[in-house]
Design an enzyme around this catalytic site. Structure first.
Site, PDB file in Angstrom:
ATOM      1  N   ASP A 138      66.932 -22.462  73.824  1.00 29.60           N
ATOM      2  CA  ASP A 138      66.893 -21.018  74.050  1.00 29.60           C
ATOM      3  C   ASP A 138      67.409 -20.261  72.831  1.00 29.60           C
ATOM      4  O   ASP A 138      66.853 -19.224  72.436  1.00 29.60           O
ATOM      5  CB  ASP A 138      67.744 -20.652  75.274  1.00 29.60           C
ATOM      6  CG  ASP A 138      66.994 -20.858  76.584  1.00 29.60           C
ATOM      7  OD1 ASP A 138      65.773 -21.066  76.537  1.00 29.60           O
ATOM      8  OD2 ASP A 138      67.640 -20.808  77.649  1.00 29.60           O
ATOM      9  N   GLU A 180      60.076 -24.411  73.329  1.00 31.12           N
ATOM     10  CA  GLU A 180      59.617 -25.795  73.279  1.00 31.12           C
ATOM     11  C   GLU A 180      59.775 -26.372  71.873  1.00 31.12           C
ATOM     12  O   GLU A 180      60.152 -27.541  71.705  1.00 31.12           O
ATOM     13  CB  GLU A 180      58.155 -25.889  73.730  1.00 31.12           C
ATOM     14  CG  GLU A 180      57.912 -25.465  75.168  1.00 31.12           C
ATOM     15  CD  GLU A 180      58.709 -26.289  76.157  1.00 31.12           C
ATOM     16  OE1 GLU A 180      58.907 -27.491  75.917  1.00 31.12           O
ATOM     17  OE2 GLU A 180      59.165 -25.716  77.173  1.00 31.12           O
TER      18      GLU A 180
END
Length: 424
Positions: free
Chosen positions: A359, A278
């Site tokens: 990611d 996030e």
């Protein structure tokens, strides 16, 4: 028949055909792979869990199929079927300010549409979600949520519509530029207010308890140079068994939120990896890029509305005999998605690129293996299919398909191993 009417019908038919075809592809692909767990997940997901995800996906497709037909039918009834025209004539009998008549018309269409779609929403929540063990809401809470959403729509939507309709009437030919500025100001205000004012109306947010996990997360935040108003656990389990995590707000009003269902299932390494993902969106400026893109697209949209509102054929081609600012705004809101739906794959590509970048950031901060474990738990507990159809996914999914995403993360492990071997 006006040429735009034909174009409108063609776009609806094309979009409906495309969506039905994609749904059928997804249904067949998921069913064909129902009885075998993909090799990359064979040691992480049981066959029973995989089959549950397949069945859940197909059940949601059935609801989506019905929703698609209902939405298409409502659109045609409101426009070419004359529904808006009839409702508008009724509002014209009210001896009130035109701006308030316009607000009444827009809210009437929205309310009637919501009532028509409500039975399917009830079925989705209390039958489909319950069948697969996800629904935890009660009838009382469902009604309270509906009433609260209606109240917020009235409290927030009424002044916004009043200002925009007033500008359309009084601000001259360039009203759309002022209306766009108002819209963007409203959106930024909502982003700022949502974490501390709006979201707490629906859920309880509890600060993360002091302890090793909080210290670990604080360390990650410090390494990333991220400041927030705190880390919170949201009681998402009172409505659903699904789990997630996000950060919201901007400036000094940002806060990090974990669903309680997610916090209960992940260990410390996995929680850190999810948070790092996030934060990757923040560090790679995805939020800012999305905001800038939304700003540009909304500016184009308001400019287009400003032009269409002055064209008599726009109203006539969409089944309306009269002309007014409210009619222009309402018809534009209804017709625009018919054409912008074909841009979904482009937006999905951009979104998935951002997910890969986030990611990669998570791998840098917390490692690939914890991120993979966290994702597998999310896929398993949310019953996300591991075998989506590639074309359906390309059109609908904002995140990369599970096998692609896990393979991307696994490649990072391989890269690190290769580098270590080369060093030795």
């Amino acid at each position: 028949m006006h040429s735009f009417t034909l174009f409108f019908i063609f776009a609806i038919a094309l979009g409906l055909t495309l969506q039905l075809w994609l749904m059928q592809r997804q249904r067949r692909h998921v069913a064909a792979h129902r009885n075998q767990v993909p090799p990359a997940f064979a040691d992480k997901v049981t066959l029973e869990e995989h089959q549950k995800a397949a069945d859940y996906t197909r059940a949601k497709l059935s609801v989506g199929h019905i929703s698609l037909w209902i939405g298409t039918g409502l659109l045609l009834l409101w426009t070419l079927g004359g529904g808006i025209d009839v409702l508008n004539l009724q509002w014209q009998t009210w001896e009130i300010d035109p701006v308030w008549r316009g607000i009444g018309l827009i809210f009437s269409v929205s309310l009637i549409s919501a009532i028509v779609e409500l039975p399917l929403g009830l079925w989705n929540t209390f039958v489909l979600e319950a069948r697969f063990g996800f629904n935890r809401t009660t009838a009382k809470r469902f009604v309270i949520d509906l009433l609260l959403q209606l109240l917020l729509a009235l409290l927030l939507g009424t002044p916004l519509l009043w200002i925009i309709l007033w500008l359309m009437e009084r601000a001259g030919d360039n009203w759309w530029l002022a209306a766009w500025a108002v819209w963007m100001s409203f959106m930024l205000l909502m982003i700022w207010l949502y974490p501390t004012v709006i979201a707490p109306l629906f859920n309880k947010f509890t600060p993360l308890d002091e302890g090793p996990l909080k210290q670990r997360i604080q360390g990650l935040l410090e390494r990333c140079g991220f400041t927030s108003k705190g880390i919170f656990i949201m009681d998402g389990s009172k409505r659903s068994g699904h789990g997630n995590a996000y950060f919201t707000g901007f400036g000094k009003n940002k806060r990090i939120v974990f669903y309680d269902t997610l916090a209960e299932s992940l260990d410390g390494d996995e929680m850190e990896a999810v948070l790092a993902h996030e934060l990757g969106h923040f560090k790679r400026r995805h939020i800012l890029k999305h905001l800038l893109l939304s700003t540009a697209l909304s500016l184009v949209g308001f400019a287009l509305l400003g032009w269409l509102a002055a064209q008599p054929w726009f109203y006539q081609a969409l089944g309306v005999s009269g002309r007014s600012n409210a009619l222009a705004l309402l018809l534009f809101m209804l017709a625009l998605p018919v054409f912008t739906q074909f841009l979904q794959p482009v937006m999905a590509i951009l979104s998935r690129r951002h997910e890969f970048e986030a990611d990669d950031f998570a791998v840098e901060q917390a490692g690939a293996e914890p991120m993979i474990r966290a994702l597998v738990k999310l896929y398993r507990e949310n019953a996300n299919t591991l075998t989506p159809d590639s074309l359906y996914s390309a059109f609908h999914d904002s995140h990369p398909p599970a096998p692609v995403r896990v393979a991307h993360l696994s490649s990072k492990i391989s890269s690190v191993s290769t580098e270590n071997e080369a060093t030795v």
